[in-house]
Design a protein around this motif. Structure first.
Motif, PDB file in Angstrom:
ATOM      1  N   LEU A  82       0.761  -1.606  -0.110  1.00 15.51           N
ATOM      2  CA  LEU A  82      -0.189   0.350   0.160  1.00 15.51           C
ATOM      3  C   LEU A  82       1.194   1.141  -0.357  1.00 15.51           C
ATOM      4  N   ALA A  83       0.467   2.346  -1.173  1.00 22.50           N
ATOM      5  CA  ALA A  83       1.292   3.520  -1.542  1.00 22.50           C
ATOM      6  C   ALA A  83       0.443   4.563  -0.435  1.00 22.50           C
ATOM      7  N   PHE A  84       0.442   4.318   0.433  1.00 23.16           N
ATOM      8  CA  PHE A  84      -0.197   5.753   1.614  1.00 23.16           C
ATOM      9  C   PHE A  84      -0.727   7.148   0.851  1.00 23.16           C
ATOM     10  N   GLN A  85      -2.041   7.172   1.173  1.00 21.74           N
ATOM     11  CA  GLN A  85      -2.232   8.617   0.528  1.00 21.74           C
ATOM     12  C   GLN A  85      -1.425   9.952   2.033  1.00 21.74           C
ATOM     13  N   TYR A  86      -1.567   9.542   3.242  1.00 15.11           N
ATOM     14  CA  TYR A  86      -0.587  10.342   3.745  1.00 15.11           C
ATOM     15  C   TYR A  86       0.624   9.145   4.250  1.00 15.11           C
ATOM     16  N   PRO A  87       1.660   9.165   3.865  1.00  9.04           N
ATOM     17  CA  PRO A  87       2.622   8.475   4.399  1.00  9.04           C
ATOM     18  C   PRO A  87       3.149   9.439   5.871  1.00  9.04           C
ATOM     19  N   GLY A 149       5.088  16.085  -1.892  1.00  7.91           N
ATOM     20  CA  GLY A 149       5.705  15.326  -3.592  1.00  7.91           C
ATOM     21  C   GLY A 149       6.513  14.702  -3.254  1.00  7.91           C
ATOM     22  N   GLU A 150       7.497  14.605  -2.627  1.00  8.00           N
ATOM     23  CA  GLU A 150       8.506  14.090  -1.722  1.00  8.00           C
ATOM     24  C   GLU A 150       8.823  12.766  -1.489  1.00  8.00           C
ATOM     25  N   LYS A 151       7.478  12.452  -0.480  1.00  3.10           N
ATOM     26  CA  LYS A 151       6.917  11.471   0.435  1.00  3.10           C
ATOM     27  C   LYS A 151       5.901  10.704  -0.470  1.00  3.10           C
ATOM     28  N   LYS A 152       5.052  11.246  -1.233  1.00  3.74           N
ATOM     29  CA  LYS A 152       4.873  10.299  -2.184  1.00  3.74           C
ATOM     30  C   LYS A 152       5.600   9.669  -2.834  1.00  3.74           C
ATOM     31  N   ARG A 153       6.965  10.110  -3.635  1.00  2.38           N
ATOM     32  CA  ARG A 153       7.829   9.332  -4.761  1.00  2.38           C
ATOM     33  C   ARG A 153       8.543   8.180  -3.503  1.00  2.38           C
ATOM     34  N   GLN A 158       9.634   2.311  -2.678  1.00  2.00           N
ATOM     35  CA  GLN A 158       8.792   1.556  -1.723  1.00  2.00           C
ATOM     36  C   GLN A 158       8.968   0.248  -2.234  1.00  2.00           C
ATOM     37  N   ALA A 159       7.996   1.019  -2.867  1.00  2.00           N
ATOM     38  CA  ALA A 159       7.553  -0.183  -3.762  1.00  2.00           C
ATOM     39  C   ALA A 159       8.281  -0.944  -5.003  1.00  2.00           C
ATOM     40  N   ALA A 160       9.328  -0.124  -5.061  1.00  2.00           N
ATOM     41  CA  ALA A 160      10.377  -0.722  -6.610  1.00  2.00           C
ATOM     42  C   ALA A 160      11.255  -1.574  -6.008  1.00  2.00           C
ATOM     43  N   VAL A 161      11.588  -1.396  -4.835  1.00  2.00           N
ATOM     44  CA  VAL A 161      12.684  -2.029  -4.561  1.00  2.00           C
ATOM     45  C   VAL A 161      11.655  -3.602  -3.846  1.00  2.00           C
ATOM     46  N   LEU A 162      10.700  -3.193  -3.217  1.00  2.00           N
ATOM     47  CA  LEU A 162      10.306  -4.688  -2.908  1.00  2.00           C
ATOM     48  C   LEU A 162       9.415  -5.132  -3.444  1.00  2.00           C
ATOM     49  N   GLU A 163       9.166  -4.971  -4.809  1.00  2.00           N
ATOM     50  CA  GLU A 163       8.644  -5.512  -6.016  1.00  2.00           C
ATOM     51  C   GLU A 163       7.281  -6.530  -5.671  1.00  2.00           C
ATOM     52  N   PRO A 164       6.194  -5.457  -5.062  1.00  2.61           N
ATOM     53  CA  PRO A 164       5.388  -6.362  -4.970  1.00  2.61           C
ATOM     54  C   PRO A 164       4.075  -7.286  -5.823  1.00  2.61           C
ATOM     55  N   LYS A 165       3.512  -8.274  -5.383  1.00  2.00           N
ATOM     56  CA  LYS A 165       2.454  -8.542  -6.568  1.00  2.00           C
ATOM     57  C   LYS A 165       1.639  -7.485  -6.429  1.00  2.00           C
TER      58      LYS A 165
ATOM     59  N   PHE B 434       2.396   1.756   9.422  1.00  2.00           N
ATOM     60  CA  PHE B 434       3.494   1.710   8.033  1.00  2.00           C
ATOM     61  C   PHE B 434       4.373   0.609   8.359  1.00  2.00           C
ATOM     62  N   CYS B 435       5.447   0.081   9.044  1.00  2.00           N
ATOM     63  CA  CYS B 435       6.398  -0.402   9.584  1.00  2.00           C
ATOM     64  C   CYS B 435       5.832  -2.191   8.778  1.00  2.00           C
ATOM     65  N   GLN B 436       4.761  -2.336   9.542  1.00  2.00           N
ATOM     66  CA  GLN B 436       4.070  -3.725   9.042  1.00  2.00           C
ATOM     67  C   GLN B 436       3.449  -3.834   7.865  1.00  2.00           C
ATOM     68  N   GLN B 437       2.838  -2.884   7.404  1.00  2.00           N
ATOM     69  CA  GLN B 437       2.705  -2.651   5.452  1.00  2.00           C
ATOM     70  C   GLN B 437       3.934  -2.995   4.596  1.00  2.00           C
ATOM     71  N   ARG B 438       5.518  -2.552   5.537  1.00  2.00           N
ATOM     72  CA  ARG B 438       5.922  -2.538   4.550  1.00  2.00           C
ATOM     73  C   ARG B 438       6.876  -4.889   4.680  1.00  2.00           C
ATOM     74  N   GLY B 439       6.167  -4.703   6.157  1.00  2.00           N
ATOM     75  CA  GLY B 439       7.478  -6.254   6.633  1.00  2.00           C
ATOM     76  C   GLY B 439       7.403  -6.264   7.567  1.00  2.00           C
ATOM     77  N   LEU B 440       7.783  -5.695   7.576  1.00  2.00           N
ATOM     78  CA  LEU B 440       8.523  -5.845   9.884  1.00  2.00           C
ATOM     79  C   LEU B 440       6.884  -6.638  10.516  1.00  2.00           C
ATOM     80  N   SER B 441       7.663  -7.607  11.836  1.00  2.00           N
ATOM     81  CA  SER B 441       6.223  -7.646  12.550  1.00  2.00           C
ATOM     82  C   SER B 441       6.329  -6.364  13.823  1.00  2.00           C
ATOM     83  N   ALA B 442       5.452  -6.546  14.357  1.00  2.00           N
ATOM     84  CA  ALA B 442       5.019  -5.177  15.215  1.00  2.00           C
ATOM     85  C   ALA B 442       6.260  -5.771  16.389  1.00  2.00           C
ATOM     86  N   GLU B 443       6.948  -6.473  16.474  1.00  2.00           N
ATOM     87  CA  GLU B 443       8.039  -6.225  17.170  1.00  2.00           C
ATOM     88  C   GLU B 443       9.229  -5.272  16.704  1.00  2.00           C
TER      89      GLU B 443
END
Ligand SMILES: Nc1ncnc2c1ncn2[C@@H]1O[C@H](COP(=O)(O)OP(=O)(O)OP(=O)(O)O)[C@@H](O)[C@H]1O
Ligand SMILES: [Mg+2]
Lengths: 249, 482
Positions: A82-87, A149-153, A158-165, B434-443
């Motif tokens: 999820l790319a957050f609306q408000y990171p 804008g920087e936050k959105k980028r 992060q998506a580019a590095v993590l390569e989600p499905k 946010f951290c969990q959404q990036r795959g980290l455990s809550a811990e």
């Protein structure tokens, strides 16, 4: 890839999603549009497992499994991004540290060892170039003092590095200037593949000029009230949402 | 309270991993304290006459003093007659000459704590003095240090081998009557480390003391004295743990540092005494007086502390900046959880001209814990152009804990510059998600956020101790990437 059937979700006592249906196949790009407060971010939160939402009815099947049963971090490791609306900002934690921790969490889940430090640096530098961000951003604290804008980028980095499905983008275009919009869109387009799907929440047809969706949906009053091809977005731009809402009523 | 706040609290509430007891034959004095006990103590340790006098004077002073009550702490009254003032592992005739003679049970204990005393197993750059209850059981790398002229030994040994040095400096920074606990310590201290770095010597390795309380119903009163002669440099680290016991145990240490002209002392602490159980039962009372005198011009003392343990912590590592251009620093992380209480901070006393001090304090409270920063910045009339910068940050985990900040400032010199900044924040659910959404455990997420919060302090810890600090902290240090 993803099948949402008759999804109902509440915040406290208040129903927000009221019978939402959506089917996404691998490789497809789905745009979701809709008025403020319709439940778009709620959908993204329910899919990614944020606490505070009660699913009262319906199902979400992701890659053949019940997505709603999984902890948020397991959904992420299974490829839901999820790319957050408000990171959010995380003071003191550098961007590169977060990226590495996240990537290693994914790799561990896949039974792989920790990423080699040099390989990681190459990978990250490659991706940051793609998004035309300064390398300095890697060493700054996550989103701290970043412009909107920087936050959105940074989310797309992060998506580019993590390569989600399955990549859910919640108003990633909001707050981007014209050049940045183009760069972020290029970044997203480079991630498109036959296996990777996108659920793209946006208010603006302009984004869809850069990222051609396969489908456009209108989310209003907690459900998808109309679906179509890219031409639907143009029609919405012209006529607003009221005619769809009337049609649906 | 929301579910994820509870989750955060559970994560912070990890179990105490150093809470085991070592079974040993020990020599222990029966509980109780009077002049005879002190005489016996001094005799057991075969001390020079001046030491006995010193102790008795301190004891008489102590009897007339009251336990301090100004801290933001709830302390059950302590029965000083119920404590045993000496406990030592039984040893052959005159103590171990080398590691081969140390009781294998003891070596095993330190190994379990992640502090192997075997020199081969040690990180090559670190010498260790291990203090078990009342006595030092082993000091590593003595030979190598001796070649450099550095004296690093138990203070009881220094009293035998270098009595003049000890006599000259002991109590010169923290006088016997300084405060209630310092007076008690002066009367009954049993061991601790002694360090002397001669003129012009840069200590070739990090020095480290590891304190372990094992016996029940004993207090630990150790005394550390570090002297950095002109143009010398030393980095020193102490670590501490204790078994889990239901009763509170008293730890009242005194640490004195003396830095002469152009000398530098870096003193780091990773304190992980048993904090008591989650209902607040048991745990160590950590009432410590730590003070440094920057006696010489251009001298520098830097205190770095990571405090995660103890039921109650009462501790204000301080710097008296006497020498012109001398520098004092204080970097602190204090984490309290459950019913833990910490009242900690520092005092920077500017006397010399152009002296400067920096205070960075990070307090983390979780559960029902109370965390207080108490600091004093004092600039005497003589301290022209003195400067201080203070930054106090508090991080709250959950909504039943408290953070308090008491910065006192006394400035008598108009050219002084004193700056203070303070913040209070909470780990938000959005950050966690946010951290969990990036795959980290809550811990891992909590640990990452806490580490991020403490980063400015952690980077002051000597690299060589990263592993040790990690073992003791239970929170992983942020990696070196970036
Ligand atoms: N925690 C909450 N408490 C109360 N109401 C909430 C909460 N979260 C969401 N809502 C409500 O749910 C509705 C849907 O919100 P949501 O954020 O999903 O809208 P959206 O479609 O993303 O809108 P926008 O286009 O403005 O981003 C709104 O009316 C909002 O006020
Ligand atoms: Mg929204």
């Amino acid at each position: 890839m993803l099948t949402i059937e008759n999804l109902h979700a509440n915040v406290g006592e208040k129903p927000i999603l009221k019978g939402l249906n959506l089917h996404i196949n691998p490789g497809e790009v789905h745009a979701v549009m809709g008025p403020n407060g319709a439940g778009k971010s709620t959908l993204s939160h329910v899919l990614s497992g944020k606490s505070g939402y009660d699913v009262t009815e319906g199902s979400v099947i992701y890659q053949g499994n019940n997505l709603l049963e999984l902890e948020p971090e397991m959904r992420a490791r299974e490829g839901v991004f999820l790319a957050f609306q408000y990171p959010v900002e995380i003071p003191g934690v550098s961007n590169i540290y977060l990226l590495k921790a996240a990537l290693n969490a994914m790799r561990k889940h896949q039974g792989l060892g920790e990423v080699d430090a040099m390989d990681f640096l190459m990978l990250v530098k490659d991706k940051i170039k793609l998004l035309q961000m300064d390398e300095k951003f890697l060493y700054r604290a996550v989103n701290e003092g970043f412009s909107g804008g920087e936050k959105k980028r940074n989310e797309i980095l992060q998506a580019a590095v993590l390569e989600p499905k399955l990549c859910i983008l919640d108003e990633t275009d909001s707050g981007l200037d014209i050049d940045a919009l183009k760069i972020v869109a290029d970044g997203v387009n480079s991630l498109r593949s036959a296996e990777r799907s996108f659920l793209m929440i946006t208010h603006y047809q302009r984004l869809l000029d850069y990222i051609k969706p396969d489908f456009v949906h209108v989310l209003a009053h907690g459900k998808i009230v109309k679906s179509g091809g890219p031409e639907l977005a143009l029609e919405l731009e012209e006529k607003g949402y009221s005619w769809v809402e009337e049609q649906a009523a | 309270m929301s579910s994820s706040t509870q989750e955060i609290e559970q994560l912070i509430g990890q179990e105490y991993k150093q809470g085991f007891v070592t079974d040993l034959e020990v020599d222990t004095f029966p509980p109780g304290l009077d002049e005879d006990v002190i005489r016996r103590l001094s005799k057991v340790k075969n001390e020079p006459e001046f030491m006995l006098e010193y102790r008795l004077q301190a004891f008489r002073h102590w009897q007339e003093m009251d336990s301090p009550d100004w801290a933001q702490l709830n302390i059950d009254p302590i029965d000083y007659q119920a404590i045993s003032y000496y406990s030592a592992p039984k040893k052959k005739e005159d103590g171990p000459k080398s590691l081969d003679e140390v009781d294998p049970e003891l070596l095993e204990t330190y190994k379990k704590l992640g502090i192997p005393l075997d020199e081969q197993e040690r990180l090559a750059g670190v010498a260790v003095d291990a203090v078990f209850d009342s006595v030092s059981v082993a000091t590593t790398f003595k030979g190598k240090l001796k070649d450099a002229g550095v004296i690093f030994c138990p203070i009881s040994e220094a009293l035998q081998d270098h009595p003049d040095l000890v006599k000259q400096y002991l109590g010169s920074v923290v006088p016997t009557g300084d405060n209630f606990f310092a007076a008690l310590n002066a009367a009954v201290f049993t061991d601790g480390s002694f360090v002397y770095i001669p003129k012009g010597v840069r200590c070739p390795m990090e020095l480290s003391t590891y304190f372990r309380i094992n016996a029940a119903n004993t207090g630990q009163f150790e005394r550390t004295l570090i002297i950095a002669d002109e143009d010398s440099h030393v980095s020193y680290l102490e670590g501490c743990t204790a078994p889990m016991r239901d009763e509170n145990q008293l730890h009242a240490a005194v640490v004195e540092l003396v830095a002469l002209d152009n000398a530098e002392i870096k003193y780091s602490t990773v304190q992980n005494w048993y904090p008591g159980d989650k209902d607040g039962k048991g745990g160590i009372y950590n009432f410590v007086t730590k003070r440094a005198e920057c006696r010489g011009a251009n001298s520098k003392v830097s205190w770095t502390q990571v405090e995660t343990g103890s039921a109650i912590t009462w501790k204000y590592p301080s710097c008296v900046l006497l020498g012109d251009n001398s520098v004092g620093e204080f970097y602190s992380v204090a984490l309290t959880n459950n019913y833990q209480q910490a009242d900690t901070g520092t005092k920077m006393i500017h006397v010399g001209k152009n002296t400067s001090s920096t205070i960075i304090s990070k307090g983390i409270s979780a559960g029902k814990a109370q965390n207080t920063y108490r600091g004093l910045v004092k600039v005497a009339k003589s301290a022209a152009q003195a400067r201080n910068y203070t930054q106090c940050d508090s991080l709250l985990v959950g909504d039943r804990c408290g953070a308090h900040t008491f910065p006192y400032v006394e400035v008598k010199q108009p050219s002084a510059q004193v700056e203070h900044e303070a913040t209070t924040s909470k780990i938000s659910e959005d950050q966690l998600f946010f951290c969990q959404q990036r795959g980290l455990s809550a811990e891992d997420a909590v640990s990452m956020i806490v580490n991020g919060f403490c980063k400015e302090v952690f980077k002051e810890l000597p690299m060589e101790f990263a592993v040790e600090a990690q073992a003791l902290l239970g929170i992983s240090l942020e990696g070196s990437v970036g």
